[in-house]
Write an enzyme that holds these catalytic residues in place. Structure first.
Site, PDB file in Angstrom:
ATOM      1  N   ASP A  95       5.898  -0.479   6.483  1.00  0.00           N
ATOM      2  CA  ASP A  95       6.398   0.649   5.695  1.00  0.00           C
ATOM      3  C   ASP A  95       7.269   1.563   6.561  1.00  0.00           C
ATOM      4  O   ASP A  95       7.057   1.649   7.775  1.00  0.00           O
ATOM      5  CB  ASP A  95       5.235   1.469   5.131  1.00  0.00           C
ATOM      6  CG  ASP A  95       4.469   0.719   4.050  1.00  0.00           C
ATOM      7  OD1 ASP A  95       5.031  -0.240   3.498  1.00  0.00           O
ATOM      8  OD2 ASP A  95       3.319   1.093   3.766  1.00  0.00           O
ATOM      9  N   TYR A 122      -4.264  -3.003  13.386  1.00  0.00           N
ATOM     10  CA  TYR A 122      -3.661  -1.705  13.077  1.00  0.00           C
ATOM     11  C   TYR A 122      -4.584  -0.587  13.528  1.00  0.00           C
ATOM     12  O   TYR A 122      -5.808  -0.753  13.573  1.00  0.00           O
ATOM     13  CB  TYR A 122      -3.465  -1.546  11.558  1.00  0.00           C
ATOM     14  CG  TYR A 122      -2.534  -2.541  10.911  1.00  0.00           C
ATOM     15  CD1 TYR A 122      -1.195  -2.239  10.713  1.00  0.00           C
ATOM     16  CD2 TYR A 122      -3.011  -3.775  10.466  1.00  0.00           C
ATOM     17  CE1 TYR A 122      -0.344  -3.139  10.090  1.00  0.00           C
ATOM     18  CE2 TYR A 122      -2.162  -4.688   9.853  1.00  0.00           C
ATOM     19  CZ  TYR A 122      -0.834  -4.362   9.666  1.00  0.00           C
ATOM     20  OH  TYR A 122       0.007  -5.260   9.058  1.00  0.00           O
ATOM     21  N   ASP A 174      -0.582   6.734   0.305  1.00  0.00           N
ATOM     22  CA  ASP A 174      -0.420   7.366   1.614  1.00  0.00           C
ATOM     23  C   ASP A 174       0.096   8.787   1.406  1.00  0.00           C
ATOM     24  O   ASP A 174       0.382   9.209   0.283  1.00  0.00           O
ATOM     25  CB  ASP A 174       0.494   6.545   2.537  1.00  0.00           C
ATOM     26  CG  ASP A 174       1.913   6.402   2.009  1.00  0.00           C
ATOM     27  OD1 ASP A 174       2.328   7.203   1.138  1.00  0.00           O
ATOM     28  OD2 ASP A 174       2.619   5.490   2.466  1.00  0.00           O
ATOM     29  N   ARG A 220      -2.909   0.736   3.451  1.00  0.00           N
ATOM     30  CA  ARG A 220      -2.906   1.865   2.504  1.00  0.00           C
ATOM     31  C   ARG A 220      -3.960   1.655   1.422  1.00  0.00           C
ATOM     32  O   ARG A 220      -4.694   2.574   1.049  1.00  0.00           O
ATOM     33  CB  ARG A 220      -1.534   1.992   1.825  1.00  0.00           C
ATOM     34  CG  ARG A 220      -0.459   2.576   2.676  1.00  0.00           C
ATOM     35  CD  ARG A 220       0.828   2.694   1.900  1.00  0.00           C
ATOM     36  NE  ARG A 220       1.461   1.410   1.670  1.00  0.00           N
ATOM     37  CZ  ARG A 220       1.985   1.008   0.515  1.00  0.00           C
ATOM     38  NH1 ARG A 220       1.926   1.780  -0.539  1.00  0.00           N
ATOM     39  NH2 ARG A 220       2.566  -0.164   0.413  1.00  0.00           N
TER      40      ARG A 220
END
Length: 296
Positions: free
Chosen positions: A41, A69, A83, A174
């Site tokens: 993203d 992550y 988000d 997310r």
């Protein structure tokens, strides 16, 4: 035009899409054949392996790799994008304890079914979901199987929780943040996201676009590029004899008497008799031959 071949690991910075990175690299490296190995993203940062030249044949292999992550989960807020860049839909008080959060995080480890978010690049009937979302439309999305190998809490500053997640391909962090918030009963969304690893590539091996540009200027950019053979180094190396070279040159399968050493399982790196790397082959026990998977 440049003739770079292989993988260069980019540290994607905030504000760039993965497509932006590819476009900028085409200008910096003066070459067209470039592709990325998994979308990040625009607000996310971190490891983005980018394939150059013949390395683009590796994109599907690298996309399949597990990823790690580090994310900041913001509890108590639901947004339309899952988000903090989105529109706030609902806010709730956060009355959960650290132990409750740990328990819920643990419950997501393993195989899960995840519904992709509307704000994503997945296509439905030829149109990307985020395009439909921007038109105010919501369509049904099928839940997809994903796997979370590890979800570890790193820091608690409630309502913020920093977590490390190692997961399979096709996973939306997310959506994980949203689902954790739902399970805790207070809602949640993702505030920050850093991808720290893709397969064998870590953040410490990545380079910003500015660093790549500087390396082109001083002539050291090839040092940043992993050749195709190195990317595939986990597969055993086999060598054809002189009789097998002609078959290799035409992308034909090879019987075991044309190859040494023997490795009769899975994928192998196949070389011509002069040591030239030719491609990835797979042993077929039924036909007793090595068959080409990808030729380079």
């Amino acid at each position: 035009m440049a003739d770079f071949q292989g993988i260069i690991v980019i540290h994607k910075e905030k504000g760039f899409t993965s497509h932006d990175v590819v476009a900028k690299l085409r200008g910096i490296l003066h070459m067209k054949k470039i592709g990325h190995t998994g979308t990040l993203d625009p607000d996310a940062t971190g490891v983005l392996p980018v394939a150059l030249g013949k390395g683009t044949k590796l994109v599907d292999l690298l996309t399949d790799k597990e990823k790690t992550y580090e994310a900041v989960l913001h509890l108590g807020i639901d947004t339309d994008t899952q988000d903090m860049s989105g529109t706030v839909l609902e806010e709730k008080p956060v009355n959960v304890t650290e132990d409750e959060v740990r328990k819920v995080l643990k419950s997501f480890v393993g195989e899960q079914l995840q519904i992709p978010p509307m704000y994503s690049a997945l296509k439905v009937n030829g149109k990307k979901l985020y395009e439909l979302a921007r038109e105010g439309k919501t369509v049904e999305r099928k839940a997809r199987p994903v796997c979370f190998y590890e979800i570890e809490p790193l820091e608690f500053h409630l309502p913020l929780v920093k977590i490390r997640v190692t997961c399979s391909k096709g996973t939306y962090i997310r959506t994980l943040c949203h689902d954790i918030g739902e399970k805790l009963g207070c809602g949640g969304c993702m505030e920050e996201l850093l991808r720290s690893r893709v397969g064998r590539y870590s953040l410490s091996e990545s380079h910003t676009l500015a660093q790549v540009e500087a390396a082109v200027a001083d002539g050291t950019v090839r040092d940043m590029i992993d050749p195709v053979e190195k990317v595939l180094a986990d597969y055993p190396a086999l060598y054809a004899n002189s009789y097998g070279d002609r078959l290799l040159a035409n992308g034909n399968p090879l019987s075991d008497n044309l190859v040494s050493p023997q490795h009769k399982e899975g994928w192998v790196r196949m070389y011509a008799s002069d040591g030239t790397f030719t491609g990835i082959f797979q042993w077929d026990a039924g036909k007793k031959k090595y068959y080409p998977v990808k030729m380079f």
